[in-house]
Design a protein around this motif. Structure first.
Motif, mmCIF file in Angstrom:
data_model
loop_
_atom_site.group_PDB
_atom_site.id
_atom_site.type_symbol
_atom_site.label_atom_id
_atom_site.label_comp_id
_atom_site.label_asym_id
_atom_site.label_seq_id
_atom_site.Cartn_x
_atom_site.Cartn_y
_atom_site.Cartn_z
ATOM 1 N N THR A 1 0.828 -1.212 0.000
ATOM 2 C CA THR A 1 0.000 0.000 0.000
ATOM 3 C C THR A 1 0.860 1.259 0.000
ATOM 4 O OG1 THR A 1 -0.037 0.153 2.411
ATOM 5 C CG2 THR A 1 -1.789 -1.155 1.376
ATOM 6 N N GLY A 2 2.124 1.127 0.411
ATOM 7 C CA GLY A 2 2.960 2.323 0.590
ATOM 8 C C GLY A 2 2.745 2.963 1.948
ATOM 9 N N ASN A 3 1.899 2.348 2.762
ATOM 10 C CA ASN A 3 1.598 2.896 4.093
ATOM 11 C C ASN A 3 1.849 1.832 5.157
ATOM 12 O OD1 ASN A 3 0.658 4.668 6.091
ATOM 13 N ND2 ASN A 3 -1.487 4.091 5.795
ATOM 14 N N GLU A 4 2.883 1.034 4.956
ATOM 15 C CA GLU A 4 3.195 -0.039 5.907
ATOM 16 C C GLU A 4 4.359 0.398 6.790
ATOM 17 O OE1 GLU A 4 1.284 -2.818 5.469
ATOM 18 O OE2 GLU A 4 0.426 -2.044 3.617
ATOM 19 N N HIS A 5 4.437 -0.219 7.950
ATOM 20 C CA HIS A 5 5.597 -0.004 8.816
ATOM 21 C C HIS A 5 6.799 -0.751 8.233
ATOM 22 C CE1 HIS A 5 8.201 -0.188 12.360
ATOM 23 N NE2 HIS A 5 7.482 0.797 12.861
ATOM 24 N N GLU A 6 7.992 -0.189 8.423
ATOM 25 C CA GLU A 6 9.194 -0.830 7.870
ATOM 26 C C GLU A 6 9.384 -2.244 8.411
ATOM 27 O OE1 GLU A 6 8.930 2.093 9.235
ATOM 28 O OE2 GLU A 6 10.154 2.262 11.058
ATOM 29 N N ALA A 7 8.911 -2.493 9.646
ATOM 30 C CA ALA A 7 9.036 -3.850 10.207
ATOM 31 C C ALA A 7 8.165 -4.838 9.429
ATOM 32 C CB ALA A 7 8.643 -3.847 11.685
ATOM 33 N N THR A 8 7.061 -4.361 8.907
ATOM 34 C CA THR A 8 6.179 -5.237 8.127
ATOM 35 C C THR A 8 6.808 -5.549 6.772
ATOM 36 O OG1 THR A 8 4.203 -4.465 9.254
ATOM 37 C CG2 THR A 8 3.894 -5.375 7.034
ATOM 38 N N TYR A 9 7.420 -4.527 6.151
ATOM 39 C CA TYR A 9 8.135 -4.808 4.890
ATOM 40 C C TYR A 9 9.250 -5.825 5.130
ATOM 41 C CZ TYR A 9 5.847 -0.846 2.582
ATOM 42 O OH TYR A 9 4.923 0.001 2.030
ATOM 43 N N GLU A 10 9.982 -5.608 6.210
ATOM 44 C CA GLU A 10 11.121 -6.505 6.492
ATOM 45 C C GLU A 10 10.602 -7.920 6.734
ATOM 46 O OE1 GLU A 10 14.174 -8.701 8.338
ATOM 47 O OE2 GLU A 10 12.351 -8.168 9.414
ATOM 48 N N TYR A 11 9.496 -8.008 7.476
ATOM 49 C CA TYR A 11 8.949 -9.326 7.824
ATOM 50 C C TYR A 11 8.429 -10.060 6.583
ATOM 51 C CZ TYR A 11 6.072 -12.803 10.196
ATOM 52 O OH TYR A 11 5.515 -13.993 10.615
ATOM 53 N N ALA A 12 7.616 -9.364 5.793
ATOM 54 C CA ALA A 12 6.942 -10.026 4.656
ATOM 55 C C ALA A 12 7.864 -10.232 3.460
ATOM 56 C CB ALA A 12 5.722 -9.203 4.235
ATOM 57 N N LEU A 13 8.799 -9.312 3.284
ATOM 58 C CA LEU A 13 9.585 -9.359 2.038
ATOM 59 C C LEU A 13 11.010 -9.852 2.247
ATOM 60 C CD1 LEU A 13 8.345 -6.027 0.423
ATOM 61 C CD2 LEU A 13 7.401 -8.328 0.221
ATOM 62 N N ASP A 14 11.409 -9.994 3.497
ATOM 63 C CA ASP A 14 12.771 -10.471 3.751
ATOM 64 C C ASP A 14 12.761 -11.697 4.672
ATOM 65 O OD1 ASP A 14 15.557 -10.425 3.614
ATOM 66 O OD2 ASP A 14 15.692 -9.332 5.503
ATOM 67 N N TYR A 15 12.181 -11.511 5.883
ATOM 68 C CA TYR A 15 12.217 -12.622 6.849
ATOM 69 C C TYR A 15 11.460 -13.859 6.338
ATOM 70 C CZ TYR A 15 11.064 -15.492 10.864
ATOM 71 O OH TYR A 15 10.868 -16.577 11.693
ATOM 72 N N LEU A 16 10.215 -13.696 5.951
ATOM 73 C CA LEU A 16 9.425 -14.872 5.530
ATOM 74 C C LEU A 16 10.044 -15.582 4.324
ATOM 75 C CD1 LEU A 16 5.651 -13.853 6.020
ATOM 76 C CD2 LEU A 16 7.048 -15.415 7.402
ATOM 77 N N PRO A 17 10.465 -14.847 3.282
ATOM 78 C CA PRO A 17 11.094 -15.553 2.165
ATOM 79 C C PRO A 17 12.337 -16.345 2.597
ATOM 80 C CG PRO A 17 10.523 -13.327 1.509
ATOM 81 C CD PRO A 17 10.248 -13.423 2.975
ATOM 82 N N ARG A 18 13.153 -15.745 3.483
ATOM 83 C CA ARG A 18 14.373 -16.450 3.922
ATOM 84 C C ARG A 18 14.022 -17.645 4.785
ATOM 85 N NH1 ARG A 18 17.017 -14.068 7.545
ATOM 86 N NH2 ARG A 18 16.062 -12.010 7.545
ATOM 87 N N ALA A 19 13.112 -17.432 5.743
ATOM 88 C CA ALA A 19 12.798 -18.492 6.702
ATOM 89 C C ALA A 19 12.060 -19.660 6.039
ATOM 90 C CB ALA A 19 11.955 -17.914 7.839
ATOM 91 N N LEU A 20 11.272 -19.352 5.030
ATOM 92 C CA LEU A 20 10.451 -20.405 4.412
ATOM 93 C C LEU A 20 11.003 -20.877 3.072
ATOM 94 C CD1 LEU A 20 6.940 -18.823 5.172
ATOM 95 C CD2 LEU A 20 7.952 -20.846 6.268
ATOM 96 N N GLY A 21 12.013 -20.213 2.573
ATOM 97 C CA GLY A 21 12.566 -20.600 1.274
ATOM 98 C C GLY A 21 11.589 -20.369 0.141
ATOM 99 N N ILE A 22 10.898 -19.229 0.187
ATOM 100 C CA ILE A 22 9.911 -18.922 -0.851
ATOM 101 C C ILE A 22 10.228 -17.572 -1.495
ATOM 102 C CG2 ILE A 22 8.027 -20.200 0.240
ATOM 103 C CD1 ILE A 22 7.006 -17.409 1.225
ATOM 104 N N LYS A 23 9.545 -17.322 -2.600
ATOM 105 C CA LYS A 23 9.617 -16.012 -3.245
ATOM 106 C C LYS A 23 8.267 -15.324 -2.992
ATOM 107 C CE LYS A 23 9.906 -14.378 -7.998
ATOM 108 N NZ LYS A 23 8.478 -14.371 -8.269
ATOM 109 N N VAL A 24 8.306 -14.061 -2.642
ATOM 110 C CA VAL A 24 7.054 -13.311 -2.457
ATOM 111 C C VAL A 24 6.944 -12.294 -3.577
ATOM 112 C CG1 VAL A 24 5.771 -11.741 -0.945
ATOM 113 C CG2 VAL A 24 7.105 -13.609 0.060
#
Ligand code: SF4
Length: 324
Positions: free
Chosen positions: A41-64
């Motif tokens: 949305t462009g109105n997310e907290h930086e922690a949410t970007y980090e979580y959804a676009l960095d942490y989850l892909p790394r932890a789960l071995g997926i592409k978002v």
């Protein structure tokens, strides 16, 4: 049964429910058939970007995959209309003989044209072309910033030859509107909706994180009960207070957005991120800074009626499960 290959598309917001939904999808179908997609949305907290676009892909071995709404066409149309008014054409010639509460003047239209350009931030761009912020009554943010881009994404997968199952992280105990949802809906056109955690409760959701060894979005540890937009237009008083205390830079960003959007609105239109029910037309009275001040009050403080407009919210808290 469709002869097409299945694609399980899970829209993740960075919140606990959509993450749990993704975990179920991966557990049941593995990495090849599951695709996570994040509507920015462009109105997310930086922690949410980090979580959804960095942490989850790394932890789960997926592409978002990330989808973002664009309003370039709407900007072009609005700019063309304002240019005519700035050049002296009467507003009725531009917009027809509709009645507006506040009229454009050529000077205001010329000022707006200096600012009215796409910024690349979907939330801000949407508010600039709509001439105001969404509200509980006109909750167009979910539709334009999440539902439409995610639907386009799913249709694109259908066009590529897949049968798309859209997984939604919705729980029935969240709202009246969600209580009567079905867990599976075949929609036709090689598309279906699946809501695997519909009968789960919050404890089940966090348990799924633990079982998979996945930590929830860290914002939950910062007293945030939901981690959608920062802030969400539906934020409660206590959430606004916590956001202003912990993340004042996001309040400042919204204040700057209020300033920008008011420049591209009809003169004297009240522009505020939070619409204060019957107080909505008090203009400066309900800017984000005054709402933050109000959020710090207890009984006896100046009372706004945040819920005066509270019809059932149209999309986010109802059926789609796109925002927490
Ligand atoms: S309802 Fe809230 S979380 Fe959803 S798009 Fe609007 S502001 Fe963002």
């Amino acid at each position: 049964m469709s002869a097409r290959p299945l694609k399980h598309v899970v829209s993740i917001s960075g919140g606990k429910d959509s993450t749990a939904t993704l975990l179920v999808a991966l557990e049941l179908h593995g990495h090849d058939e599951v695709q996570a997609v994040f509507a920015d949305t462009g109105n997310e907290h930086e922690a949410t970007y980090e979580y959804a676009l960095d942490y989850l892909p790394r932890a789960l071995g997926i592409k978002v995959d990330v989808v973002r709404a664009s309003f370039d066409d709407e900007f072009a149309t609005k700019r063309a209309n304002l240019a005519r008014i700035a050049a002296g054409e009467p507003e009725s010639a531009v917009y027809g003989k509709r009645e507006f509460m506040y009229d454009w003047t050529p000077e205001a239209a010329a000022r707006a044209l200096e600012i009215l350009k796409p910024t690349g931030n979907p939330f801000l761009d949407l508010c600039m072309v709509r001439g105001g912020f969404p509200s509980r009554k006109r909750q167009f943010c979910t539709e334009y910033l999440k539902r439409n881009p995610l639907t386009e994404y799913a249709l694109d997968c259908v066009d590529k030859g897949y049968f798309v199952e859209s997984w939604q992280g919705v729980r029935a105990d969240e709202s009246e509107a969600r209580r009567w949802l079905q867990s599976y809906e075949a929609r036709g056109g090689h598309y279906a909706v699946y809501r695997p955690i519909l009968r789960w409760n919050v404890a089940d959701v966090f348990e799924a994180h633990i079982a998979a060894g996945i930590r929830p979005n860290p914002l939950y540890r910062e007293n945030m009960s939901r981690v959608g937009c920062m802030p969400c237009i539906n934020a409660r008083k206590v959430e606004i207070r916590e956001i202003s205390r912990r993340f004042p830079e996001h309040i400042e960003r919204i204040a700057e957005w209020e300033r920008l959007v008011s420049t591209v609105c009809r003169p004297r239109s009240p522009v505020s991120f939070f619409h204060m029910g019957t107080q909505a037309h008090r203009g400066q009275d309900s800017t984000i800074y005054s709402v933050v001040e109000w959020s710090k009050t207890t009984r006896g403080g100046r009372q706004y009626d945040l819920l005066a407009d509270a019809e059932p919210a149209s999309a986010c808290s109802s059926a789609y499960g796109l925002c927490e």
